[in-house]
Structure formats: structure tokens, C-alpha cells
Write a protein that holds these residues in place. Structure first.
Motif, PDB file in Angstrom:
ATOM      1  N   SER A  27       0.817  -1.219   0.000  1.00 33.57           N
ATOM      2  CA  SER A  27       0.000   0.000   0.000  1.00 33.57           C
ATOM      3  C   SER A  27       0.848   1.265   0.000  1.00 33.57           C
ATOM      4  N   TYR A  28       2.031   1.224   0.627  1.00 34.41           N
ATOM      5  CA  TYR A  28       2.937   2.373   0.522  1.00 34.41           C
ATOM      6  C   TYR A  28       3.276   2.624  -0.942  1.00 34.41           C
ATOM      7  N   LEU A  29       3.573   1.537  -1.653  1.00 33.14           N
ATOM      8  CA  LEU A  29       3.898   1.643  -3.076  1.00 33.14           C
ATOM      9  C   LEU A  29       2.743   2.249  -3.862  1.00 33.14           C
ATOM     10  N   ALA A  30       1.541   1.772  -3.569  1.00 29.72           N
ATOM     11  CA  ALA A  30       0.378   2.237  -4.314  1.00 29.72           C
ATOM     12  C   ALA A  30       0.119   3.722  -4.079  1.00 29.72           C
ATOM     13  N   VAL A  31       0.230   4.161  -2.821  1.00 27.88           N
ATOM     14  CA  VAL A  31       0.003   5.571  -2.501  1.00 27.88           C
ATOM     15  C   VAL A  31       1.038   6.452  -3.200  1.00 27.88           C
ATOM     16  N   LEU A  32       2.296   6.080  -3.101  1.00 26.32           N
ATOM     17  CA  LEU A  32       3.359   6.879  -3.712  1.00 26.32           C
ATOM     18  C   LEU A  32       3.252   6.876  -5.228  1.00 26.32           C
ATOM     19  N   ALA A  33       2.823   5.743  -5.799  1.00 27.19           N
ATOM     20  CA  ALA A  33       2.696   5.661  -7.253  1.00 27.19           C
ATOM     21  C   ALA A  33       1.645   6.633  -7.777  1.00 27.19           C
ATOM     22  N   MET A  34       0.585   6.840  -7.008  1.00 24.79           N
ATOM     23  CA  MET A  34      -0.475   7.744  -7.442  1.00 24.79           C
ATOM     24  C   MET A  34      -0.041   9.207  -7.369  1.00 24.79           C
ATOM     25  N   TYR A  35       1.077   9.485  -6.676  1.00 26.23           N
ATOM     26  CA  TYR A  35       1.602  10.851  -6.613  1.00 26.23           C
ATOM     27  C   TYR A  35       2.745  11.075  -7.604  1.00 26.23           C
ATOM     28  N   SER A  36       3.019  10.079  -8.406  1.00 28.91           N
ATOM     29  CA  SER A  36       4.019  10.185  -9.487  1.00 28.91           C
ATOM     30  C   SER A  36       5.411  10.537  -8.990  1.00 28.91           C
ATOM     31  N   PHE A  37       5.803  10.007  -7.844  1.00 28.21           N
ATOM     32  CA  PHE A  37       7.163  10.173  -7.371  1.00 28.21           C
ATOM     33  C   PHE A  37       8.097   9.257  -8.175  1.00 28.21           C
ATOM     34  N   PRO A  38       9.400   9.533  -8.200  1.00 30.26           N
ATOM     35  CA  PRO A  38      10.345   8.657  -8.918  1.00 30.26           C
ATOM     36  C   PRO A  38      10.219   7.213  -8.433  1.00 30.26           C
ATOM     37  N   TYR A  39      10.166   6.278  -9.357  1.00 31.41           N
ATOM     38  CA  TYR A  39       9.872   4.902  -8.969  1.00 31.41           C
ATOM     39  C   TYR A  39      10.991   4.272  -8.147  1.00 31.41           C
ATOM     40  N   GLN A  40      12.230   4.726  -8.321  1.00 28.34           N
ATOM     41  CA  GLN A  40      13.310   4.212  -7.463  1.00 28.34           C
ATOM     42  C   GLN A  40      13.118   4.669  -6.021  1.00 28.34           C
ATOM     43  N   THR A  99       3.874  -4.453 -13.233  1.00 27.18           N
ATOM     44  CA  THR A  99       4.087  -5.566 -12.308  1.00 27.18           C
ATOM     45  C   THR A  99       3.487  -5.262 -10.945  1.00 27.18           C
ATOM     46  N   LEU A 100       3.651  -4.027 -10.494  1.00 24.59           N
ATOM     47  CA  LEU A 100       3.111  -3.624  -9.199  1.00 24.59           C
ATOM     48  C   LEU A 100       1.593  -3.737  -9.172  1.00 24.59           C
ATOM     49  N   GLY A 101       0.925  -3.231 -10.206  1.00 23.24           N
ATOM     50  CA  GLY A 101      -0.531  -3.281 -10.239  1.00 23.24           C
ATOM     51  C   GLY A 101      -1.060  -4.706 -10.216  1.00 23.24           C
ATOM     52  N   ILE A 102      -0.479  -5.578 -11.026  1.00 24.39           N
ATOM     53  CA  ILE A 102      -0.896  -6.975 -11.057  1.00 24.39           C
ATOM     54  C   ILE A 102      -0.613  -7.648  -9.723  1.00 24.39           C
ATOM     55  N   THR A 103       0.545  -7.322  -9.148  1.00 24.40           N
ATOM     56  CA  THR A 103       0.928  -7.897  -7.855  1.00 24.40           C
ATOM     57  C   THR A 103      -0.074  -7.528  -6.763  1.00 24.40           C
ATOM     58  N   LEU A 104      -0.496  -6.278  -6.743  1.00 25.81           N
ATOM     59  CA  LEU A 104      -1.439  -5.832  -5.728  1.00 25.81           C
ATOM     60  C   LEU A 104      -2.791  -6.525  -5.871  1.00 25.81           C
ATOM     61  N   ILE A 105      -3.255  -6.703  -7.085  1.00 28.82           N
ATOM     62  CA  ILE A 105      -4.554  -7.348  -7.299  1.00 28.82           C
ATOM     63  C   ILE A 105      -4.515  -8.814  -6.873  1.00 28.82           C
ATOM     64  N   ILE A 106      -3.440  -9.517  -7.225  1.00 29.69           N
ATOM     65  CA  ILE A 106      -3.305 -10.914  -6.809  1.00 29.69           C
ATOM     66  C   ILE A 106      -3.223 -11.011  -5.293  1.00 29.69           C
ATOM     67  N   ALA A 107      -2.472 -10.098  -4.684  1.00 29.15           N
ATOM     68  CA  ALA A 107      -2.347 -10.091  -3.224  1.00 29.15           C
ATOM     69  C   ALA A 107      -3.698  -9.867  -2.562  1.00 29.15           C
ATOM     70  N   ALA A 108      -4.514  -8.985  -3.136  1.00 28.35           N
ATOM     71  CA  ALA A 108      -5.837  -8.712  -2.577  1.00 28.35           C
ATOM     72  C   ALA A 108      -6.716  -9.958  -2.613  1.00 28.35           C
TER      73      ALA A 108
END
Length: 249
Positions: A27-40, A99-108
Motif C-alpha cells: 500500500s505504501y507503493l500504491a500511494v506513492l505511485a499515485m503521486y508520481s514520485f520517482p519509482y526508485q 508488475t506492481l498493479g498486477i501484484t497488488l490485485i493478486i495479493a488482494a
């Protein structure tokens, strides 16, 4: 740091996840991804926050004799180098978010599956003692953890419950240890290729937020219904995964 609401988001996420033995990396990844921060920076932040949250949980689980090292070691010995390998693997930003999006859905979906949390007597001895199966499971989840920047507990815990690997409390303890060692390994893998545009003040601020939430949540883990928390977490992760795919597909 702009977007101060992220501080509150991280505090709440850490509180919820730590109460069921997770670090909250997905969820940290998902929140940060929606704010368009550098992926590294996104991956590094998630792993550091994972460590801060689960350290408190691991300490409490060890104190309450819920950690069985003989069963945990086969899972972690292979997962640690695989997490490092996943972290150093060079991937594009597009592949990372896909990969992150698919990973989150499978995890859910895995989190939503109901497992028997009441009958602690039905434990499969073969599931807990199979070195090959545990090594393969730990290695696969470890590699994925390093690749996307999560600890892997969100995958490990549901699978171990389905396998009747041990009691729910000991599985939560195992997941906490698993998250801790894989997050550390993933960070070492990322240190070799950090970019110059990382905002370290933002990372430190979010670390403070998850420290507060994690300390509260880990101490309430023995009082809450694990299934209710996992279902809440599943909804949160599913929404985040769908949002990531919509934004970056």
C-alpha cells in the motif's frame, strides 16, 4: 515535503498492516505511485517503512514465543538472495508499475480468501517440514519482493494459511520475520543504483509516520479479529492495484 496528507495515509496503513503481521509495503507503493514520485524512490521508501513497522512486531512475536526459527529458516535462506537479485534487476518504469498493479490485485485476492483462524489444531506437518517446498515458496516470493519493493508477507501469509503451515499467530510471526529480512536484502540491492533525485527528507518523514502507526498496530494485534483486518486490507490493496494499472497501463 509537499502533500502532507501522505503522512496520515502512511500512519493509518502502518497501523492496519502491523496489526496482522504485515509491513504495508504494497500500500505504501500504491500511494506513492499515485503521486508520481520517482519509482526508485518509491521502492526504497516502501522497503525502509516495511522494516520500521515489522521490527516492533517481530520483537513482540519473539517475546510471546511465536517464532519458530527451525521452520522459518528454510523460507528465508533462499528468499534473501532472491530478494537481492530482484532488487538489482534493471527494469523500466512502465514494467515496474505494470508488475506492481498486477501484484497488488493478486495479493488482494489471496488476502480475501477465508482461512480457518479458529482451529489451530489442523496443522499439516508436511507443509511445515518440506524443505524443497518452503525453499521454492520463499525464493519465488523473495524475488518478487525485491523486484517491486515489498516485503512479501502479503503473499506468504495467505499461502501458508491455505497450506495449514502452522497456527495463524505463528504464521503472522513468520511473515513479519520474512518481511524484515527480505526488505533489508532488497534495500542492499537498490543501494547500488540510487538516483540523484531522491527526496530523503520525504523518506524520513514517512518513516516517522509508519513508526507511530506500526507501534500502535503491533500492540493491538492480539486483540483484533485477524480475518476482519485482512478483509479490510484486501479491499485497500485491490483499489490501489486497480488505480495503479489505470494510471500506468
Amino acid at each position: 515535503m509537499g502533500h502532507w496528507e501522505i503522512f496520515l495515509f502512511f500512519l493509518i496503513i502502518a497501523f492496519i498492516y502491523s496489526s496482522v503481521g504485515f509491513g504495508g509495503g504494497s500500500s505504501y507503493l500504491a500511494v506513492l505511485a499515485m503521486y508520481s514520485f520517482p519509482y526508485q524512490e518509491i521502492r526504497l521508501t516502501a522497503l525502509i517503512c516495511n522494516i520500521i513497522v515489522v521490527i516492533g512486531g517481530v520483537f513482540i512475536y519473539i517475546k510471546n514465543n511465536q517464532v519458530e526459527w527451525k521452520k522459518i529458516l528454510p523460507l528465508t535462506l533462499i528468499s534473501v538472495p532472491m530478494a537481492y537479485l530482484g532488487a538489482v534487476l534493471k527494469i523500466s518504469q512502465e514494467i515496474f508499475f505494470l508488475t506492481l498493479g498486477i501484484t497488488l490485485i493478486i495479493a488482494a485476492l489471496l488476502l480475501w480468501i477465508k482461512t480457518d483462524t479458529k482451529n489451530n489444531g489442523e496443522i499439516s506437518e508436511n507443509a511445515g517440514n518440506s524443505l524443497l517446498r518452503n525453499g521454492f515458496l520463499g525464493g519465488g516470493i523473495g524475488f518478487l519482493s525485491g523486484l517491486v519493493g515489498i516485503g512479501g508477507g502479503i503473499f506468504l501469509s495467505p499461502l501458508l494459511n491455505l497450506m495449514k503451515w502452522d497456527t495463524p499467530r505463528k504464521i503472522a510471526a513468520t511473515s513479519s520475520v520474512f518481511i524484515l529480512v527480505n526488505s533489508v536484502s532488497g534495500i542492499f540491492g537498490q543501494l547500488s543504483k540510487l538516483s540523484a533525485d531522491i527526496d530523503y527528507f520525504r523518506i524520513l518523514s514517512l518513516c516517522f509516520a509508519v513508526f507511530i502507526g506500526g507501534q500502535i498496530g503491533s500492540r493491538m494485534s492480539l486483540k483484533w479479529n485477524p480475518l476482519v483486518i485482512k478483509r479490510m486490507t484486501a479491499v485497500l490493496v485491490l483499489v490501489a492495484g486497480i488505480n495503479v494499472l489505470i494510471k500506468y497501463w
